[in-house]
Every structure is written in structure tokens, then in C-alpha cells.
Write a protein that holds these residues in place. Structure first.
Motif, PDB file in Angstrom:
ATOM      1  N   ASN A 103      14.112   6.784   7.294  1.00 15.99           N
ATOM      2  CA  ASN A 103      12.808   6.883   8.168  1.00 15.99           C
ATOM      3  C   ASN A 103      11.788   7.988   7.627  1.00 15.99           C
ATOM      4  O   ASN A 103      10.724   7.579   7.483  1.00 15.99           O
ATOM      5  CB  ASN A 103      12.944   7.397   9.424  1.00 15.99           C
ATOM      6  CG  ASN A 103      13.585   6.294  10.456  1.00 15.99           C
ATOM      7  OD1 ASN A 103      13.306   5.133  10.260  1.00 15.99           O
ATOM      8  ND2 ASN A 103      14.643   6.426  11.362  1.00 15.99           N
ATOM      9  N   GLY A 104      12.202   8.896   6.723  1.00 13.48           N
ATOM     10  CA  GLY A 104      11.353   9.889   6.060  1.00 13.48           C
ATOM     11  C   GLY A 104      10.479   8.920   5.036  1.00 13.48           C
ATOM     12  O   GLY A 104       9.456   9.425   4.685  1.00 13.48           O
ATOM     13  N   LEU A 105      11.154   8.129   4.287  1.00 14.36           N
ATOM     14  CA  LEU A 105      10.477   7.281   3.424  1.00 14.36           C
ATOM     15  C   LEU A 105       9.676   6.568   4.141  1.00 14.36           C
ATOM     16  O   LEU A 105       8.307   6.345   3.521  1.00 14.36           O
ATOM     17  CB  LEU A 105      11.410   6.342   2.589  1.00 14.36           C
ATOM     18  CG  LEU A 105      11.007   5.241   1.682  1.00 14.36           C
ATOM     19  CD1 LEU A 105      10.141   6.064   0.589  1.00 14.36           C
ATOM     20  CD2 LEU A 105      11.840   4.386   1.111  1.00 14.36           C
ATOM     21  N   ARG A 106       9.926   5.852   5.318  1.00 15.28           N
ATOM     22  CA  ARG A 106       8.653   4.951   6.126  1.00 15.28           C
ATOM     23  C   ARG A 106       7.605   5.789   6.311  1.00 15.28           C
ATOM     24  O   ARG A 106       6.501   5.563   6.087  1.00 15.28           O
ATOM     25  CB  ARG A 106       9.424   4.404   7.177  1.00 15.28           C
ATOM     26  CG  ARG A 106       8.505   3.514   7.957  1.00 15.28           C
ATOM     27  CD  ARG A 106       8.937   2.786   8.996  1.00 15.28           C
ATOM     28  NE  ARG A 106       7.993   2.026   9.763  1.00 15.28           N
ATOM     29  CZ  ARG A 106       8.269   1.481  10.840  1.00 15.28           C
ATOM     30  NH1 ARG A 106       9.555   1.516  11.851  1.00 15.28           N
ATOM     31  NH2 ARG A 106       7.220   0.663  11.443  1.00 15.28           N
ATOM     32  N   TYR A 107       7.802   6.983   6.771  1.00 12.17           N
ATOM     33  CA  TYR A 107       6.779   7.877   7.293  1.00 12.17           C
ATOM     34  C   TYR A 107       5.844   8.212   6.156  1.00 12.17           C
ATOM     35  O   TYR A 107       4.783   8.443   6.104  1.00 12.17           O
ATOM     36  CB  TYR A 107       7.363   9.181   8.159  1.00 12.17           C
ATOM     37  CG  TYR A 107       8.055   8.724   9.047  1.00 12.17           C
ATOM     38  CD1 TYR A 107       7.632   7.508   9.959  1.00 12.17           C
ATOM     39  CD2 TYR A 107       9.139   9.343   9.770  1.00 12.17           C
ATOM     40  CE1 TYR A 107       8.456   7.253  11.165  1.00 12.17           C
ATOM     41  CE2 TYR A 107      10.000   9.136  11.014  1.00 12.17           C
ATOM     42  CZ  TYR A 107       9.528   7.958  11.685  1.00 12.17           C
ATOM     43  OH  TYR A 107      10.157   7.561  12.680  1.00 12.17           O
ATOM     44  N   SER A 108       6.384   8.682   5.019  1.00  8.53           N
ATOM     45  CA  SER A 108       6.054   9.047   3.675  1.00  8.53           C
ATOM     46  C   SER A 108       4.919   7.916   3.264  1.00  8.53           C
ATOM     47  O   SER A 108       3.627   8.196   2.890  1.00  8.53           O
ATOM     48  CB  SER A 108       6.682   9.352   2.560  1.00  8.53           C
ATOM     49  OG  SER A 108       7.598  10.634   2.871  1.00  8.53           O
ATOM     50  N   LEU A 109       5.681   6.533   3.391  1.00  8.75           N
ATOM     51  CA  LEU A 109       4.575   5.340   2.807  1.00  8.75           C
ATOM     52  C   LEU A 109       3.389   5.532   3.594  1.00  8.75           C
ATOM     53  O   LEU A 109       2.277   5.303   3.469  1.00  8.75           O
ATOM     54  CB  LEU A 109       5.670   4.107   2.691  1.00  8.75           C
ATOM     55  CG  LEU A 109       6.432   4.235   1.827  1.00  8.75           C
ATOM     56  CD1 LEU A 109       7.485   3.093   2.330  1.00  8.75           C
ATOM     57  CD2 LEU A 109       5.956   4.061   0.558  1.00  8.75           C
ATOM     58  N   ILE A 110       3.700   5.638   5.240  1.00  7.64           N
ATOM     59  CA  ILE A 110       2.450   5.614   6.052  1.00  7.64           C
ATOM     60  C   ILE A 110       1.550   6.385   5.707  1.00  7.64           C
ATOM     61  O   ILE A 110       0.302   6.064   5.647  1.00  7.64           O
ATOM     62  CB  ILE A 110       3.014   5.461   7.387  1.00  7.64           C
ATOM     63  CG1 ILE A 110       3.682   4.100   7.580  1.00  7.64           C
ATOM     64  CG2 ILE A 110       1.831   5.587   8.401  1.00  7.64           C
ATOM     65  CD1 ILE A 110       4.881   4.401   9.057  1.00  7.64           C
ATOM     66  N   ASP A 111       2.087   7.637   5.607  1.00  9.73           N
ATOM     67  CA  ASP A 111       1.133   8.971   5.411  1.00  9.73           C
ATOM     68  C   ASP A 111       0.403   9.018   4.122  1.00  9.73           C
ATOM     69  O   ASP A 111      -0.861   8.951   4.075  1.00  9.73           O
ATOM     70  CB  ASP A 111       2.024  10.091   5.363  1.00  9.73           C
ATOM     71  CG  ASP A 111       1.122  11.298   5.205  1.00  9.73           C
ATOM     72  OD1 ASP A 111       0.062  11.630   6.045  1.00  9.73           O
ATOM     73  OD2 ASP A 111       1.379  12.326   4.389  1.00  9.73           O
ATOM     74  N   PHE A 112       0.960   8.557   3.039  1.00 13.68           N
ATOM     75  CA  PHE A 112       0.216   8.368   1.756  1.00 13.68           C
ATOM     76  C   PHE A 112      -0.815   7.471   1.772  1.00 13.68           C
ATOM     77  O   PHE A 112      -1.851   7.364   1.144  1.00 13.68           O
ATOM     78  CB  PHE A 112       1.361   8.073   0.640  1.00 13.68           C
ATOM     79  CG  PHE A 112       2.188   9.200   0.160  1.00 13.68           C
ATOM     80  CD1 PHE A 112       1.734  10.694   0.494  1.00 13.68           C
ATOM     81  CD2 PHE A 112       3.475   9.063  -0.364  1.00 13.68           C
ATOM     82  CE1 PHE A 112       2.642  11.736   0.123  1.00 13.68           C
ATOM     83  CE2 PHE A 112       4.198  10.197  -0.872  1.00 13.68           C
ATOM     84  CZ  PHE A 112       3.988  11.377  -0.426  1.00 13.68           C
ATOM     85  N   TYR A 113      -0.249   6.288   2.469  1.00  9.61           N
ATOM     86  CA  TYR A 113      -1.433   4.760   2.413  1.00  9.61           C
ATOM     87  C   TYR A 113      -2.572   5.370   3.287  1.00  9.61           C
ATOM     88  O   TYR A 113      -3.774   5.055   2.601  1.00  9.61           O
ATOM     89  CB  TYR A 113      -0.453   3.820   3.027  1.00  9.61           C
ATOM     90  CG  TYR A 113      -1.461   2.427   2.709  1.00  9.61           C
ATOM     91  CD1 TYR A 113      -1.636   1.974   1.580  1.00  9.61           C
ATOM     92  CD2 TYR A 113      -2.105   1.849   3.837  1.00  9.61           C
ATOM     93  CE1 TYR A 113      -2.579   0.779   1.163  1.00  9.61           C
ATOM     94  CE2 TYR A 113      -2.607   0.573   3.672  1.00  9.61           C
ATOM     95  CZ  TYR A 113      -2.729   0.170   2.314  1.00  9.61           C
ATOM     96  OH  TYR A 113      -3.850  -0.870   2.093  1.00  9.61           O
ATOM     97  N   ASN A 114      -2.312   5.994   4.440  1.00  9.22           N
ATOM     98  CA  ASN A 114      -3.375   6.261   5.169  1.00  9.22           C
ATOM     99  C   ASN A 114      -4.213   7.331   4.411  1.00  9.22           C
ATOM    100  O   ASN A 114      -5.474   7.579   4.794  1.00  9.22           O
ATOM    101  CB  ASN A 114      -2.773   6.620   6.760  1.00  9.22           C
ATOM    102  CG  ASN A 114      -2.464   5.569   7.505  1.00  9.22           C
ATOM    103  OD1 ASN A 114      -2.862   4.412   7.134  1.00  9.22           O
ATOM    104  ND2 ASN A 114      -1.591   5.873   8.334  1.00  9.22           N
ATOM    105  N   ARG A 115      -3.691   8.326   3.703  1.00 14.00           N
ATOM    106  CA  ARG A 115      -4.481   9.404   3.135  1.00 14.00           C
ATOM    107  C   ARG A 115      -5.217   9.043   1.896  1.00 14.00           C
ATOM    108  O   ARG A 115      -6.291   9.554   1.817  1.00 14.00           O
ATOM    109  CB  ARG A 115      -3.293  10.463   2.935  1.00 14.00           C
ATOM    110  CG  ARG A 115      -3.811  11.783   2.248  1.00 14.00           C
ATOM    111  CD  ARG A 115      -2.948  12.707   1.731  1.00 14.00           C
ATOM    112  NE  ARG A 115      -2.152  12.909   2.844  1.00 14.00           N
ATOM    113  CZ  ARG A 115      -0.821  13.847   2.541  1.00 14.00           C
ATOM    114  NH1 ARG A 115      -0.623  14.542   1.454  1.00 14.00           N
ATOM    115  NH2 ARG A 115      -0.085  14.125   3.660  1.00 14.00           N
TER     116      ARG A 115
END
Length: 192
Positions: free
Chosen positions: A65-77
Motif C-alpha cells: 500500500n505504501g507503493l500505491r500511496y507513493s504513486l498517488i502522492d507523486f502523481y498529484n504533486r
């Protein structure tokens, strides 16, 4: 670690990063110097762990889930496509009768590829590439050859080079199936 890829016109085309494990960092209030505080957080030796997350032999806590949250965060950022250039797990493995049953690696990849798929399909993240680390065992910068990452086992250890013969691990055939299915068949049903 991550880095943007910049074109000649100085515009970012995509964002590349690697993901292996989660790391818990906590503020250190008794250190006032900001540089010392950053070092203390980066190299935190207090041993904070996220509850209920398994770890490998080296204490790397595994949380897809850390990968998923990182993907979401990086994409939104950054508002750019993402490229996962390294994702994998180091395991101390043994060759037994010419085979390596590395189901722990398969489970790791199943969970991380599923998390990536969820980020793409449910969260709208634009992922343009994914590379598993690594195709073949190599000398790690930490723990020598004991920490094996590859889908292919190299017959050697730290003390003895041996014959360097290569053996395809169970994960090799599993990952081959994942690629052929365009990541739709993640089942661990390989006849090995």
C-alpha cells in the motif's frame, strides 16, 4: 529515491523512482540543529516500525500500500507520468537440487503489482513503466550475495565464486507469465 527526467526544453516528461519498503521516521525534538535533525531522521536507529507489516531478514518492512500511496502522492504533486524503475525484495535464498522456491518474492510482487494496478485503475495515476529489480542475482552493496534480488540464481557465495552457473527460480517463470498476460494473471500456480 527518485528523480525527474527532463527534456531539452527543461520540461519534465516523467518522474522516475524506486520503491522497495516503507520506513518510519519520527521527529526528534531534542536536537535543535536542523542539519543534525535531518541526519537523525534519515539514519534513525531507534527502530520504529509500522505495526502489522512483515519484514525481510534485513528489517525491510513490506507494505505494498505504501507503493500505491507513493504513486498517488507523486502523481498529484508533479502532474507527470510515473515510471517505477526499481521494485523488488532481497532474500537470503538457497539452491536445493538445482531449484530455488522463492514464493516470498512472488508474494511480494503480487502485492506490489496489484497496488500499482489499483493506483492506475482506481486512482487515475498515469504509470508509464515498471521494472522489477533485478533480473539476476548480483553482489549487493549490503550483505554481499546473501541478499538476492534476482529471478535467476547465480551459483556463488561471498566466500567462494563456485561455478557461477545460472538457475531460473520459480519467480522467473511466474514473472514471465505475468509479462505475457500483461499483468492480468498474478496467480502463483506455476508448475516448477
Amino acid at each position: 529515491m527518485s528523480s525527474p527526467v527532463i527534456s531539452r526544453k527543461n520540461t519534465i516528461k516523467f518522474y522516475a523512482f524506486f520503491y522497495y519498503f516503507i520506513y518510519c521516521a519520527c521527529a526528534i525534538r531534542d536536537i535543535l540543529d536542523i542539519n543534525k535533525q535531518e541526519d537523525a531522521i534519515l539514519y534513525d536507529e531507534r527502530g520504529y516500525k509500522k505495526p502489522y507489516c512483515p519484514a525481510n531478514e534485513w528489517g525491510w518492512q513490506i507494505d505494498a500500500n505504501g507503493l500505491r500511496y507513493s504513486l498517488i502522492d507523486f502523481y498529484n504533486r508533479y502532474h507527470n507520468p510515473l515510471f517505477i524503475v526499481e521494485n523488488g525484495i532481497g532474500i537470503d535464498e538457497k539452491l536445493i537440487n538445482g531449484k530455488v522456491y522463492d514464493d516470498e518474492r512472488i508474494i511480494y510482487y503480487q502485492k506490489h503489482i496489484t497496488a500499482m494496478k489499483e493506483a492506475i485503475e482506481h486512482d487515475g495515476v498515469d504509470v508509464i513503466g515498471y521494472l522489477a529489480w533485478s533480473p539476476i542475482d548480483f553482489l549487493s552493496s549490503h550483505k554481499e550475495i546473501r541478499k538476492r534480488y534476482g529471478f535467476v540464481y547465480v551459483n556463488r557465495d561471498y566466500e567462494e565464486i563456485k561455478d557461477l552457473k545460472r538457475y531460473r527460480k520459480k519467480s522467473f517463470y511466474w514473472y514471465q507469465k505475468v509479462i505475457y498476460s500483461n499483468r492480468t494473471d498474478l496467480e502463483n500456480n506455476i508448475d516448477y
